[in-house]
Enzyme design. Structure first.
Site, PDB file in Angstrom:
ATOM      1  N   CYS A   1      -0.124   3.970   2.555  1.00  0.00           N
ATOM      2  CA  CYS A   1       0.229   3.558   3.919  1.00  0.00           C
ATOM      3  C   CYS A   1       1.651   3.983   4.260  1.00  0.00           C
ATOM      4  O   CYS A   1       1.945   4.351   5.402  1.00  0.00           O
ATOM      5  CB  CYS A   1       0.104   2.042   4.070  1.00  0.00           C
ATOM      6  SG  CYS A   1      -1.573   1.401   3.832  1.00  0.00           S
TER       7      CYS A   1
ATOM      8  N   CYS B   1       0.834  -1.214   0.000  1.00  0.00           N
ATOM      9  CA  CYS B   1       0.000   0.000   0.000  1.00  0.00           C
ATOM     10  C   CYS B   1       0.864   1.258   0.000  1.00  0.00           C
ATOM     11  O   CYS B   1       1.515   1.581   1.004  1.00  0.00           O
ATOM     12  CB  CYS B   1      -0.928  -0.031   1.216  1.00  0.00           C
ATOM     13  SG  CYS B   1      -1.825   1.501   1.509  1.00  0.00           S
TER      14      CYS B   1
END
Length: 297
Positions: free
Chosen positions: A45, A42
């Site tokens: 993230c 991700c």
């Protein structure tokens, strides 16, 4: 490391489904817990997690962070209805209380964590600052300085603690040391509200040095009660001698009987005294009430 600042391992940890109850639900009964659902693949993230970690560490124990890898804990993510990541939840008293999805800028992350951390009450540092302030007001200058010094070891930018150390030096009579510490600060810091009382205390000390002898000024006032300049000088001298209540009484006398004297000088001097004593000091509260009665009667 100071006992006021928890190690990163206590504030930030990786967890999983098996430990979620202990690390989040139970832990949130004493301090708010932020849960960050993320995954190695991700991209957002990788932007968000470092920002959350930074703000959590800066909160000095008011909140904790638990990181959950959704790839390894899919069932837990499903139970909490995590549909996209990054997903952040805040828990307090065993219940989810706030959250957001997506990568927010650090400023918004800070707003979120400030809001959540406030649910858990004061941080250890805030509690220590309160204890130091109480010791200072009680005249326990040595203990107050020890507490404020410990705070500064954990949070070197804590201006209230730094001001507390200087105030302790002033109140204990070590004016030279207090001036040196104050002079070590840059101009912008010295102008901040946290140091208003210190600036006022230095002003009062300088004024007292020029005011004259208390006994001589008292005799002068007794000989001519209408001599507001002599009474004002007496108030300065009394303040320098630590007789703050007597000083306030003389200034209130001028406000009562000669309000316009020296461009409202007595009232302005009372404001300086209030700044030096602090807004919550009992003498400030009493004298401010008396002043208000005179001004608005």
């Amino acid at each position: 490391m100071s006992t006021l600042q928890a190690p990163q391992g206590e504030l930030i940890k990786d967890s999983d489904t098996a430990n979620f109850m202990a690390d989040v639900i139970e832990a949130s009964r004493t301090v708010p817990v932020i849960v960050d659902f993320w995954a190695p693949w991700c991209g957002p993230c990788k932007q968000l997690t470092p920002a959350i970690e930074k703000v959590v560490m800066a909160a000095n124990g008011r909140v904790r962070l638990v990181k959950i890898n959704v790839d390894e804990n899919q069932q837990l993510a499903g139970q909490l209805r995590v549909q996209s990541i990054p997903a952040v939840f805040a828990f307090f008293n065993g219940q989810p209380v706030d959250g957001f999805t997506g990568a927010l800028p650090e400023s918004q992350v800070k707003q979120f964590i400030d809001r959540v951390s406030g649910m858990g009450g004061p941080s250890p540092i805030e509690e220590m600052v309160t204890a130091g302030t109480e010791a200072l007001e009680a005249g326990d200058f040595q203990n107050a300085e020890a507490i404020f010094t410990e705070v500064l070891a954990a949070d070197p930018e804590n201006l209230v603690a730094f001001a507390g150390v200087i105030q302790g030096r002033i109140k204990s009579g070590d004016l030279d040391a207090a001036r040196q510490m104050f002079a070590s600060l840059d101009d912008d810091t010295r102008s901040k509200n946290e140091f208003a009382g210190i600036r006022a205390a230095f002003q009062l000390a300088d004024q007292a040095g020029d005011a004259g002898d208390v006994a001589e000024l008292r005799a002068k006032v007794d000989a001519d009660p209408a001599d507001s300049q002599a009474r004002f000088d007496l108030a300065l001298a009394l303040s320098g001698a630590g007789r703050n209540e007597d000083a306030a009484a003389e200034l209130l006398h001028i406000v009562r009987h000669d309000r316009a004297w020296n461009d409202d000088g007595a009232r302005k001097q009372l404001v300086t005294l209030f700044d030096a004593w602090g807004p919550t000091h009992p003498l400030t509260v009493r004298t401010r009430k008396s002043l208000s009665s005179l001004l608005f009667s």
